[in-house]
Design a protein around this motif. Sequence first.
Motif, PDB file in Angstrom:
ATOM      1  N   GLY A   1       0.787  -1.219   0.000  1.00  0.00           N
ATOM      2  CA  GLY A   1       0.000   0.000   0.000  1.00  0.00           C
ATOM      3  C   GLY A   1       0.820   1.270   0.000  1.00  0.00           C
ATOM      4  N   LEU A   2       1.969   1.250   0.680  1.00  0.00           N
ATOM      5  CA  LEU A   2       2.771   2.466   0.759  1.00  0.00           C
ATOM      6  C   LEU A   2       3.247   2.902  -0.618  1.00  0.00           C
ATOM      7  CD1 LEU A   2       4.118   4.578   2.564  1.00  0.00           C
ATOM      8  CD2 LEU A   2       6.108   3.072   2.713  1.00  0.00           C
TER       9      LEU A   2
ATOM     10  N   ILE B   1       8.726  18.652   7.744  1.00  0.00           N
ATOM     11  CA  ILE B   1       9.056  17.243   7.967  1.00  0.00           C
ATOM     12  C   ILE B   1       7.843  16.516   8.527  1.00  0.00           C
ATOM     13  CG2 ILE B   1      10.596  15.627   9.163  1.00  0.00           C
ATOM     14  CD1 ILE B   1      12.574  18.003   9.433  1.00  0.00           C
ATOM     15  N   GLY B   2       7.487  15.417   7.879  1.00  0.00           N
ATOM     16  CA  GLY B   2       6.443  14.537   8.384  1.00  0.00           C
ATOM     17  C   GLY B   2       7.013  13.164   8.699  1.00  0.00           C
ATOM     18  N   TYR B   3       6.363  12.458   9.596  1.00  0.00           N
ATOM     19  CA  TYR B   3       6.760  11.091   9.935  1.00  0.00           C
ATOM     20  C   TYR B   3       5.488  10.270  10.098  1.00  0.00           C
ATOM     21  CZ  TYR B   3       8.301   7.032  12.623  1.00  0.00           C
ATOM     22  OH  TYR B   3       8.515   5.746  13.061  1.00  0.00           O
ATOM     23  N   PHE B   4       5.458   9.070   9.497  1.00  0.00           N
ATOM     24  CA  PHE B   4       4.322   8.168   9.702  1.00  0.00           C
ATOM     25  C   PHE B   4       4.819   6.854  10.284  1.00  0.00           C
ATOM     26  CE2 PHE B   4       1.088   5.030   8.669  1.00  0.00           C
ATOM     27  CZ  PHE B   4      -0.025   5.671   9.201  1.00  0.00           C
ATOM     28  N   HIS B   5       4.140   6.439  11.358  1.00  0.00           N
ATOM     29  CA  HIS B   5       4.518   5.246  12.124  1.00  0.00           C
ATOM     30  C   HIS B   5       3.551   4.127  11.743  1.00  0.00           C
ATOM     31  CE1 HIS B   5       6.838   3.644  15.504  1.00  0.00           C
ATOM     32  NE2 HIS B   5       5.741   3.068  15.936  1.00  0.00           N
ATOM     33  N   HIS B   6       4.030   3.125  11.019  1.00  0.00           N
ATOM     34  CA  HIS B   6       3.141   2.106  10.473  1.00  0.00           C
ATOM     35  C   HIS B   6       2.789   1.009  11.460  1.00  0.00           C
ATOM     36  CE1 HIS B   6       3.306   3.312   6.116  1.00  0.00           C
ATOM     37  NE2 HIS B   6       4.346   3.982   6.586  1.00  0.00           N
ATOM     38  N   ILE B   7       3.551   0.852  12.516  1.00  0.00           N
ATOM     39  CA  ILE B   7       3.302  -0.218  13.487  1.00  0.00           C
ATOM     40  C   ILE B   7       2.744   0.397  14.770  1.00  0.00           C
ATOM     41  CG2 ILE B   7       5.193  -1.551  12.470  1.00  0.00           C
ATOM     42  CD1 ILE B   7       6.841  -0.961  14.992  1.00  0.00           C
ATOM     43  N   PRO B   8       2.313  -0.403  15.733  1.00  0.00           N
ATOM     44  CA  PRO B   8       1.792   0.174  16.977  1.00  0.00           C
ATOM     45  C   PRO B   8       2.869   0.973  17.716  1.00  0.00           C
ATOM     46  CG  PRO B   8       1.231  -2.156  16.809  1.00  0.00           C
ATOM     47  CD  PRO B   8       2.212  -1.887  15.725  1.00  0.00           C
TER      48      PRO B   8
ATOM     49  N   VAL C   1      -6.605   4.506   0.204  1.00  0.00           N
ATOM     50  CA  VAL C   1      -5.212   4.915   0.384  1.00  0.00           C
ATOM     51  C   VAL C   1      -4.962   6.333  -0.141  1.00  0.00           C
ATOM     52  CG1 VAL C   1      -4.319   3.978  -1.801  1.00  0.00           C
ATOM     53  CG2 VAL C   1      -2.837   4.070   0.219  1.00  0.00           C
ATOM     54  N   ALA C   2      -5.702   6.730  -1.164  1.00  0.00           N
ATOM     55  CA  ALA C   2      -5.549   8.092  -1.671  1.00  0.00           C
ATOM     56  C   ALA C   2      -5.985   9.106  -0.624  1.00  0.00           C
ATOM     57  CB  ALA C   2      -6.354   8.267  -2.956  1.00  0.00           C
ATOM     58  N   ALA C   3      -7.093   8.786   0.068  1.00  0.00           N
ATOM     59  CA  ALA C   3      -7.571   9.679   1.123  1.00  0.00           C
ATOM     60  C   ALA C   3      -6.559   9.760   2.263  1.00  0.00           C
ATOM     61  CB  ALA C   3      -8.923   9.190   1.641  1.00  0.00           C
TER      62      ALA C   3
ATOM     63  N   GLY D   1      16.386  27.838  21.602  1.00  0.00           N
ATOM     64  CA  GLY D   1      15.377  28.498  22.417  1.00  0.00           C
ATOM     65  C   GLY D   1      14.085  28.780  21.675  1.00  0.00           C
ATOM     66  N   MET D   2      14.056  28.527  20.372  1.00  0.00           N
ATOM     67  CA  MET D   2      12.851  28.736  19.587  1.00  0.00           C
ATOM     68  C   MET D   2      11.844  27.627  19.860  1.00  0.00           C
ATOM     69  SD  MET D   2      13.068  31.502  17.754  1.00  0.00           S
ATOM     70  CE  MET D   2      11.887  31.212  16.421  1.00  0.00           C
ATOM     71  N   GLN D   3      10.581  28.013  19.926  1.00  0.00           N
ATOM     72  CA  GLN D   3       9.521  27.040  20.140  1.00  0.00           C
ATOM     73  C   GLN D   3       8.805  26.730  18.826  1.00  0.00           C
ATOM     74  OE1 GLN D   3       7.003  28.648  23.274  1.00  0.00           O
ATOM     75  NE2 GLN D   3       7.979  27.292  24.758  1.00  0.00           N
ATOM     76  N   ARG D   4       8.362  25.494  18.706  1.00  0.00           N
ATOM     77  CA  ARG D   4       7.555  25.101  17.553  1.00  0.00           C
ATOM     78  C   ARG D   4       6.566  24.039  18.002  1.00  0.00           C
ATOM     79  NH1 ARG D   4       9.288  20.362  15.334  1.00  0.00           N
ATOM     80  NH2 ARG D   4      11.180  19.503  16.287  1.00  0.00           N
ATOM     81  N   SER D   5       5.505  23.898  17.219  1.00  0.00           N
ATOM     82  CA  SER D   5       4.437  22.968  17.547  1.00  0.00           C
ATOM     83  C   SER D   5       4.566  21.706  16.711  1.00  0.00           C
ATOM     84  CB  SER D   5       3.080  23.629  17.279  1.00  0.00           C
ATOM     85  OG  SER D   5       2.033  22.704  17.428  1.00  0.00           O
ATOM     86  N   VAL D   6       4.391  20.557  17.356  1.00  0.00           N
ATOM     87  CA  VAL D   6       4.391  19.269  16.679  1.00  0.00           C
ATOM     88  C   VAL D   6       3.016  18.633  16.875  1.00  0.00           C
ATOM     89  CG1 VAL D   6       5.426  16.976  16.562  1.00  0.00           C
ATOM     90  CG2 VAL D   6       6.858  18.960  17.097  1.00  0.00           C
ATOM     91  N   THR D   7       2.411  18.182  15.799  1.00  0.00           N
ATOM     92  CA  THR D   7       1.113  17.515  15.850  1.00  0.00           C
ATOM     93  C   THR D   7       1.308  16.005  15.809  1.00  0.00           C
ATOM     94  OG1 THR D   7      -0.007  19.349  14.739  1.00  0.00           O
ATOM     95  CG2 THR D   7      -1.113  17.214  14.683  1.00  0.00           C
ATOM     96  N   ALA D   8       0.664  15.287  16.726  1.00  0.00           N
ATOM     97  CA  ALA D   8       0.714  13.821  16.755  1.00  0.00           C
ATOM     98  C   ALA D   8      -0.717  13.315  16.793  1.00  0.00           C
ATOM     99  CB  ALA D   8       1.505  13.334  17.971  1.00  0.00           C
ATOM    100  N   LYS D   9      -1.165  12.653  15.709  1.00  0.00           N
ATOM    101  CA  LYS D   9      -2.553  12.224  15.627  1.00  0.00           C
ATOM    102  C   LYS D   9      -2.683  11.024  14.694  1.00  0.00           C
ATOM    103  CE  LYS D   9      -5.291  14.949  13.219  1.00  0.00           C
ATOM    104  NZ  LYS D   9      -5.986  16.141  12.697  1.00  0.00           N
ATOM    105  N   PRO D  10      -3.832  10.343  14.708  1.00  0.00           N
ATOM    106  CA  PRO D  10      -4.003   9.158  13.864  1.00  0.00           C
ATOM    107  C   PRO D  10      -4.354   9.504  12.419  1.00  0.00           C
ATOM    108  CG  PRO D  10      -5.938   9.476  15.234  1.00  0.00           C
ATOM    109  CD  PRO D  10      -4.941  10.499  15.674  1.00  0.00           C
ATOM    110  N   PHE D  11      -3.769   8.733  11.491  1.00  0.00           N
ATOM    111  CA  PHE D  11      -4.093   8.762  10.069  1.00  0.00           C
ATOM    112  C   PHE D  11      -4.110   7.303   9.600  1.00  0.00           C
ATOM    113  CE2 PHE D  11      -1.943  12.738  10.961  1.00  0.00           C
ATOM    114  CZ  PHE D  11      -2.685  13.697  10.272  1.00  0.00           C
ATOM    115  N   PRO D  12      -5.185   6.566   9.822  1.00  0.00           N
ATOM    116  CA  PRO D  12      -5.180   5.125   9.498  1.00  0.00           C
ATOM    117  C   PRO D  12      -4.976   4.880   8.007  1.00  0.00           C
ATOM    118  CG  PRO D  12      -7.391   5.893  10.073  1.00  0.00           C
ATOM    119  CD  PRO D  12      -6.453   7.005  10.413  1.00  0.00           C
ATOM    120  N   ILE D  13      -3.980   4.078   7.689  1.00  0.00           N
ATOM    121  CA  ILE D  13      -3.635   3.805   6.291  1.00  0.00           C
ATOM    122  C   ILE D  13      -4.648   2.819   5.695  1.00  0.00           C
ATOM    123  CG2 ILE D  13      -2.131   1.817   6.660  1.00  0.00           C
ATOM    124  CD1 ILE D  13      -0.181   3.075   4.629  1.00  0.00           C
TER     125      ILE D  13
END
Length: 502
Positions: free
Chosen positions: A61-62, A185-192, A480-482, A253-265
């Motif tokens: 699928g990837l 930069i994005g990261y996707f975690h495919h396993i639990p 998978v497109a979605a 010293g700079m701050q930035r926001s990181v989003t961590a949420k589900p995107f089921p493949i």
Amino acid sequence: MRPRYRQVGSLRCKQPARPPNGRSSVSETSSADLVIVANRLPVDRIVDADGEVRWQTSPGGLVTALEPVIRAARGAWVGWPGSADVALDPFEVDGMTLIPMTLSASDVELYYEGFSNDTIWPLYHDVIAPPRYRRIWWEAYERVNRRFAEAAAAAVAPGGTVWVHDYQLQLVPRLVRELRPDVTIGYFHHIPFPAYGLYSQLPWRRQVLDGLLGADVIGFQRVADAGNFLRAVRRQLPYPTNKSRVIVTDASGMQRSVTAKPFPISIDVAEYQQIAQRPEVIARAAEIRQELGNPRAILLGVDRLDYTKGIRHRLKAFGELLQDGQLSVTDVALVQVASPSRERVAAYMQLRDEIELTVGRINGVFDTTGHTAIRYLHHSYPRDEMVALYLAADVMLVTALRDGMNLVAKEYVAVRGDTGGVLVLSEFAGAADQLQGALLINPHDIDGMKDAMMVAVNMPHADQTRRMRAMQRRLKRDDVAAWAEAFLQELHAHDRTPHADA
């Protein structure tokens, strides 16, 4: 309307190996607007009998999801070609720029077979097998992750996007950010991602969390996985969290926001449905049923040979149903496809021995001259053959003890149409969150699994089709497109968010 994603067939590369003058057909300093970073390239290197090299698109699928995105975005893919000590220059396949990473035999042993698959994999799958913590493996993991990050940083255009995939490369987001702070930069975690009580065992737990937090968006398969990650951050690092966001303070010293949420493949539903409608695939499904003696019901399991998949539990339940007399080999057959996996890792060698002994014992007791209880297939099969198996099977058994998603469950649902069929699905697989029409089970509960298998075998056809249609509607909406579109939209929206105290 989303663009449809298509699979590329067997393709010949423009630059299969380093030419004598050492020059590449793709510039070493070329810039890509989107760079995918994964452990493996999206193509397999095939050497013909005459020594000619060709490249064949990898199944999965990837690759299906990202191949058209890369082409449309003038992108590149950084990954390992799959063989040790193979040095290749960047090359192009069907409009994709591929940047091969060279891994030595030592790298494969220590980084891949060692830390990735004998430390992280069992730890992240609820310690079903005991993980081993070796410093030499961790050092190799750091070293190889840095090389992947350097390749991505060299390939990405100013202000471009780097999308990192999976547990083998958890340090890459931070390393890319250090080298290229201008990129998204994005990261996707495919396993639990494990619960904190398990994750806390990892000696390098802070380093891994810090590596992941180099990303702007971190995607997980399930809500629970994202929650486990955020709890680990709160316990281990001095960064505040707010719902799905982490406020990271960099060394400057700079701050930035990181989003961590589900995107089921998911899968390319339309493609699987098209394959299932081919006359030769339909004929092959009928042939499979005939080869099995035209039983009343065929049960099917399709897995990598991995201790997380619950194959032993499934065989135990089926054997007991035969022993109890609730099922008979003259009426019901189980087909178990177990594709080879990590055959040099000791836990996998032991697992194969145990499964083959169990299959032999059950068949020895219950086989007749005309019927086999379990047809065990230790092979990998092309996609058309898999779809034929799905069409032939009345019941699909997905009994994973722990699984990030499990796309086999979705593939089975996609091809069934009005032919019915029943999916027996572990509640510990990510697919259980979406496929509510399945019979959900706890694979550790053998009696409960046996009950579900009997319900599946005896379910009226009208109930089967009703459940299947509901699950197919969900799959068509969330294909998978979605998945790829949702992640990239989140990533690009994040890029427009001010990097401040959110």
